[in-house]
Design a protein around this motif. Structure first.
Motif, short mmCIF file in Angstrom:
data_model
loop_
_atom_site.label_atom_id
_atom_site.label_comp_id
_atom_site.label_asym_id
_atom_site.label_seq_id
_atom_site.Cartn_x
_atom_site.Cartn_y
_atom_site.Cartn_z
N ILE A 33 1.08 -0.82 -0.34
CA ILE A 33 0.09 -0.39 -0.07
C ILE A 33 1.44 1.21 0.36
CG2 ILE A 33 -1.34 1.29 1.22
CD1 ILE A 33 -2.30 -1.45 2.46
N ASP A 34 0.19 1.41 -0.61
CA ASP A 34 1.41 3.94 -1.21
C ASP A 34 0.20 3.91 -0.15
OD1 ASP A 34 2.36 5.71 -1.75
OD2 ASP A 34 1.54 6.03 -3.40
N VAL A 35 1.06 4.36 1.46
CA VAL A 35 0.56 5.36 2.04
C VAL A 35 0.00 6.54 2.00
CG1 VAL A 35 0.25 6.11 4.77
CG2 VAL A 35 1.12 3.49 4.17
N LYS A 36 -1.65 7.63 2.06
CA LYS A 36 -1.70 8.18 1.62
C LYS A 36 -2.20 9.54 2.79
CE LYS A 36 -1.43 8.15 -2.69
NZ LYS A 36 -0.37 8.67 -3.40
N TYR A 37 -2.44 8.41 3.74
CA TYR A 37 -2.49 9.36 5.40
C TYR A 37 -2.53 8.40 6.35
CZ TYR A 37 -4.55 13.04 1.88
OH TYR A 37 -5.13 13.97 0.83
N ALA A 38 -2.28 9.18 7.42
CA ALA A 38 -1.93 8.78 8.50
C ALA A 38 -3.42 9.44 10.02
CB ALA A 38 -0.80 8.16 8.88
N GLY A 39 -3.84 8.63 10.44
CA GLY A 39 -3.98 9.75 11.84
C GLY A 39 -3.81 9.19 12.85
N ILE A 40 -3.39 10.17 13.86
CA ILE A 40 -2.61 10.97 14.95
C ILE A 40 -4.05 10.29 16.27
CG2 ILE A 40 -1.60 11.81 16.64
CD1 ILE A 40 -0.54 13.58 14.42
N CYS A 41 -3.48 8.97 16.97
CA CYS A 41 -4.66 8.32 17.75
C CYS A 41 -4.22 8.95 19.12
CB CYS A 41 -4.13 7.16 17.69
SG CYS A 41 -5.45 6.36 19.09
N LEU A 316 -5.54 17.78 9.32
CA LEU A 316 -5.23 18.25 8.29
C LEU A 316 -3.59 18.62 8.49
CD1 LEU A 316 -4.92 15.80 5.80
CD2 LEU A 316 -5.14 17.38 3.76
N ILE A 317 -2.30 17.72 8.68
CA ILE A 317 -1.22 18.56 9.05
C ILE A 317 0.00 17.79 8.36
CG2 ILE A 317 -2.03 19.06 11.13
CD1 ILE A 317 -0.22 16.71 12.29
N GLY A 318 1.15 18.79 8.20
CA GLY A 318 2.28 17.84 7.09
C GLY A 318 3.01 16.92 8.26
N VAL A 319 4.41 16.30 8.80
CA VAL A 319 5.10 15.92 9.00
C VAL A 319 5.68 17.49 10.40
CG1 VAL A 319 5.39 13.88 7.90
CG2 VAL A 319 7.29 15.97 7.28
N ASP A 320 5.62 18.30 9.91
CA ASP A 320 6.85 18.80 10.92
C ASP A 320 5.61 19.62 11.67
OD1 ASP A 320 5.10 20.53 8.42
OD2 ASP A 320 6.64 22.14 8.66
N GLU A 321 4.26 19.49 11.98
CA GLU A 321 3.18 19.60 12.77
C GLU A 321 2.81 18.72 13.97
OE1 GLU A 321 0.68 22.24 10.69
OE2 GLU A 321 1.00 21.06 8.82
N ILE A 322 3.69 18.11 13.51
CA ILE A 322 3.66 16.74 14.04
C ILE A 322 3.40 16.86 15.98
CG2 ILE A 322 4.29 13.65 15.35
CD1 ILE A 322 4.57 13.20 12.63
N VAL A 339 -4.96 14.17 11.24
CA VAL A 339 -4.49 13.32 10.47
C VAL A 339 -3.34 13.76 9.42
CG1 VAL A 339 -4.89 11.87 8.35
CG2 VAL A 339 -7.20 12.78 9.69
N ILE A 340 -2.14 12.92 9.28
CA ILE A 340 -1.47 13.56 8.77
C ILE A 340 -1.14 13.32 7.31
CG2 ILE A 340 1.49 13.08 8.60
CD1 ILE A 340 1.41 11.64 11.49
N ASP A 341 -0.94 14.48 6.02
CA ASP A 341 -0.44 14.46 4.90
C ASP A 341 0.33 13.30 4.39
OD1 ASP A 341 -0.88 14.18 2.00
OD2 ASP A 341 -0.96 16.96 2.37
N ILE A 342 0.48 12.44 4.07
CA ILE A 342 2.19 11.60 4.36
C ILE A 342 2.47 11.96 3.21
CG2 ILE A 342 3.29 9.41 3.50
CD1 ILE A 342 2.50 9.96 6.81
N ALA A 343 1.39 11.53 2.28
CA ALA A 343 2.07 11.48 0.52
C ALA A 343 2.64 12.74 0.18
CB ALA A 343 0.96 11.25 -0.53
N ASN A 344 1.78 13.91 0.60
CA ASN A 344 2.67 15.36 0.40
C ASN A 344 3.48 15.92 0.92
OD1 ASN A 344 1.45 15.06 -2.19
ND2 ASN A 344 -0.78 15.50 -0.70
N THR A 345 4.15 15.25 2.61
CA THR A 345 4.91 15.86 2.86
C THR A 345 5.77 15.54 3.33
OG1 THR A 345 3.75 15.39 5.18
CG2 THR A 345 2.78 17.36 3.96
N LEU A 346 5.82 14.08 3.31
CA LEU A 346 7.10 12.96 3.88
C LEU A 346 7.92 12.78 2.72
CD1 LEU A 346 8.64 10.75 6.12
CD2 LEU A 346 7.02 9.16 5.42
N VAL A 347 8.41 13.72 3.30
CA VAL A 347 8.93 12.98 1.61
C VAL A 347 10.91 13.74 1.92
CG1 VAL A 347 8.10 14.22 -0.09
CG2 VAL A 347 9.35 15.85 1.01
N ALA A 348 12.28 12.75 1.21
CA ALA A 348 13.61 12.93 1.73
C ALA A 348 13.88 13.92 0.93
CB ALA A 348 14.08 11.77 0.26
#
Length: 348
Positions: A33-41, A316-322, A339-348
């Motif tokens: 699975i190509d992860v698009k979003y991950a919720g914060i529980c 909806l947040i980016g990885v820098d807002e965790i 919810v983390i926008d994995i697809a658009n913000t978790l980049v190298a």
């Protein structure tokens, strides 16, 4: 093995850093699975802080996962490339015990494999959805209906299922019920209970979220910091669903139940509950717990929510807002699920 980017905590309480982890090669019954979003529980926070006992580090949290299928094993029949899918709290179980046979994999008698902070049956640590991709056994993948937004659907994989399960089990339709809390779980519970046909009362510390609660489907909204509330609501409810992890004056809440009523708990308070036996004996009340549901029930929940146009209210947040998001979740100020926008913000 396939390399993928992930957000990892190196030790308890550590900040997240971007790392590369390895995912296993596809087995015949696996889905990539190509992860698009991950919720914060809220449980992510407890696990990262090691609040619930020794944990496995480095840790990649995340068990509210939505994305797209990018590859399948040779034996997979349910999913094809491009399908919209989700993954919840567990990624494997023994499949043969009494619980698994009746479709309650979450209560596998041989210990279900948690999506993260767990171990596969061969001892390999599991890493969750704060990552660009994940490999999961077909049976533990669910379909996200086309009408649902993938970001808003992500929290349903845990929060939604956590509240849907007891509402379905105890039969919310035509019942007079109360929901304690209007947070990440509570706001979804209000929506689902209303759609099931219940008369819904929210019990919250204050009236600060009253307008939202009524908009989500609540019929009544009471502040528990008002000493008159419990007097007014005595002997009112068929059951009370507690979605918070606070230490509650349980006798007060038990007093709102009708004869044979049930207090259903899905939260994990830090301290043991205390109550007087008379609060349950004299009116034949019950105190019960409820877990998330099995895979068939999870798909049923998603289909129900799609049919009734129910989704989580998200930020909806980016990885820098965790870090900020974790603070808001802990302080109950997020509206209502991050919810983390994995697809658009978790980049190298």
């Amino acid at each position: 093995m396939t390399s993928t980017l992930a957000l990892s905590a190196a030790h308890p309480g550590a900040p997240f850093t971007t790392v590369t982890i390895e995912r296993r090669d596809l087995r015949p019954d696996d889905v990539l699975i190509d992860v698009k979003y991950a919720g914060i529980c809220h449980s992510d926070i407890h696990q990262v802080n090691e609040d619930w006992g020794p944990a496995i580090f480095p840790m990649v949290p995340g068990h509210e996962i939505t994305g797209l299928v990018v590859a399948v094993g040779d034996a997979v029949t349910t999913f094809t490339v491009g399908d919209r899918v989700g993954v919840g709290c567990y990624v494997d179980s023994c499949g043969s015990c009494e619980s698994c046979v009746r479709g309650e994999e979450q209560m596998c008698l041989n210990t279900p494999v948690a999506t993260y902070n767990g171990r596969e049956y061969d001892g390999t640590p599991t890493y969750g959805g704060y990552s660009r991709s994940i490999v999961v056994k077909e049976h533990f993948v669910v379909s996200i209906p086309d009408s649902m937004d993938l970001a808003a659907a992500a929290p349903l994989l845990c929060a939604g299922m956590t509240v849907y399960s007891p509402l379905a089990r105890f039969g919310a339709a035509d019942k007079n019920i109360a929901i304690i809390g209007m947070g990440g779980l509570g706001h979804v519970a209000v929506k689902i209970a209303h759609a099931m046909g219940a008369t819904v009362t929210v019990l919250s510390q204050s009236l600060s979220k009253q307008d939202d609660g009524i908009a989500f489907g609540a019929d009544q909204y009471y502040a528990t910091n008002d000493p008159e509330t419990f007097k007014k609501l005595a002997l009112s409810f068929d059951f009370v669903l507690n979605t918070v992890s606070a230490d509650l004056p349980l006798d007060d809440y038990l007093g709102t139940l009708k004869i044979d009523g049930a207090f259903i708990n899905v939260g994990f308070p830090a301290e043991p509950y205390r109550f007087h036996a008379a609060s349950i004996v004299m009116h034949q009340r019950s105190i019960v717990g409820s877990n998330v549901g099995g895979l068939a029930a999870t798909q049923q929940m998603l289909d129900f929510c799609a049919w009734h146009n129910i989704a989580a209210e998200i930020e909806l947040i980016g990885v820098d807002e965790i870090t900020e998001a974790y603070e808001k979740v802990a302080a109950s100020t997020v509206r209502y699920r991050a919810v983390i926008d994995i697809a658009n913000t978790l980049v190298a």
